[in-house]
Scaffold this motif. Sequence first.
Motif, mmCIF file in Angstrom:
data_model
loop_
_atom_site.group_PDB
_atom_site.id
_atom_site.type_symbol
_atom_site.label_atom_id
_atom_site.label_comp_id
_atom_site.label_asym_id
_atom_site.label_seq_id
_atom_site.Cartn_x
_atom_site.Cartn_y
_atom_site.Cartn_z
ATOM 1 N N ILE A 42 -7.824 12.146 -23.871
ATOM 2 C CA ILE A 42 -7.267 11.790 -25.178
ATOM 3 C C ILE A 42 -7.591 12.881 -26.196
ATOM 4 O O ILE A 42 -6.731 13.290 -26.985
ATOM 5 N N ALA A 43 -8.821 13.384 -26.175
ATOM 6 C CA ALA A 43 -9.216 14.436 -27.116
ATOM 7 C C ALA A 43 -8.441 15.722 -26.872
ATOM 8 O O ALA A 43 -8.225 16.501 -27.800
ATOM 9 N N ALA A 44 -8.010 15.950 -25.631
ATOM 10 C CA ALA A 44 -7.319 17.191 -25.288
ATOM 11 C C ALA A 44 -5.818 17.127 -25.560
ATOM 12 O O ALA A 44 -5.083 17.990 -25.127
ATOM 13 N N GLY A 45 -5.367 16.103 -26.240
ATOM 14 C CA GLY A 45 -3.946 16.035 -26.556
ATOM 15 C C GLY A 45 -3.293 14.764 -26.132
ATOM 16 O O GLY A 45 -2.111 14.556 -26.374
ATOM 17 N N GLY A 46 -4.031 13.920 -25.498
ATOM 18 C CA GLY A 46 -3.475 12.643 -25.072
ATOM 19 C C GLY A 46 -3.259 11.685 -26.218
ATOM 20 O O GLY A 46 -2.738 10.597 -26.035
ATOM 21 N N GLY A 93 -16.567 10.723 -24.317
ATOM 22 C CA GLY A 93 -15.590 11.670 -23.783
ATOM 23 C C GLY A 93 -14.726 12.265 -24.875
ATOM 24 O O GLY A 93 -14.462 13.472 -24.900
ATOM 25 N N PHE A 94 -14.284 11.421 -25.807
ATOM 26 C CA PHE A 94 -13.448 11.875 -26.909
ATOM 27 C C PHE A 94 -14.169 12.931 -27.745
ATOM 28 O O PHE A 94 -13.572 13.908 -28.190
ATOM 29 N N LEU A 95 -15.479 12.719 -27.936
ATOM 30 C CA LEU A 95 -16.284 13.668 -28.708
ATOM 31 C C LEU A 95 -16.701 14.877 -27.883
ATOM 32 O O LEU A 95 -17.375 15.770 -28.385
ATOM 33 N N ARG A 96 -16.322 14.873 -26.613
ATOM 34 C CA ARG A 96 -16.661 15.948 -25.683
ATOM 35 C C ARG A 96 -18.171 16.176 -25.608
ATOM 36 O O ARG A 96 -18.655 17.309 -25.668
ATOM 37 N N MET A 97 -18.890 15.039 -25.487
ATOM 38 C CA MET A 97 -20.337 15.144 -25.310
ATOM 39 C C MET A 97 -20.587 16.001 -24.086
ATOM 40 O O MET A 97 -19.969 15.793 -23.042
#
Length: 167
Positions: A42-46, A93-97
Amino acid sequence: MNLPEAWWNPMSWDAPFPVVAAALAMIAFLRAGLTYLVGRFIAAGGSRTRAGQMMERPGFVRAVERVNRIGAPVVSLSFITVGVQTMVNLAAGFLRMPLWRYLPALAVGSALWGMIYASVGFVGFAALALAWRQHPVLAVLLLVGFMAVMALLVSTHRTRPSELDES
């Protein structure tokens, strides 16, 4: 009515407690890890997809703020709650921990979840099954009562302003 003797029912496994707890922990680890990957997607464009619409939900926004504020311990502690771990892992995941922070927190949380559900969690299911065999009406009333209390708690939580709304 007896509980089905199936592979997916841990109460029917003929295995010692550590094996059952480890198996449940592995299930939690895989499920939460996949949720983390969905968050990264989702963070990568989803966000332009239907899955990305979840970013607008209040539960997701609160999870992102908590993970941002506290970090990896939120991931571990989310496993001892009901219904929070999905949003927290998605937010991580969204925050790319970074994986070097996320994976240890995931391992600790999954182990906690496995131990809790291999012991106390299934005791509740066994008690409900016993109540069903002895007094089905009582079992249904207990279940309805439990669901009513949970609905009351959720509605009370939603109507109270959170500490995040004040800032």
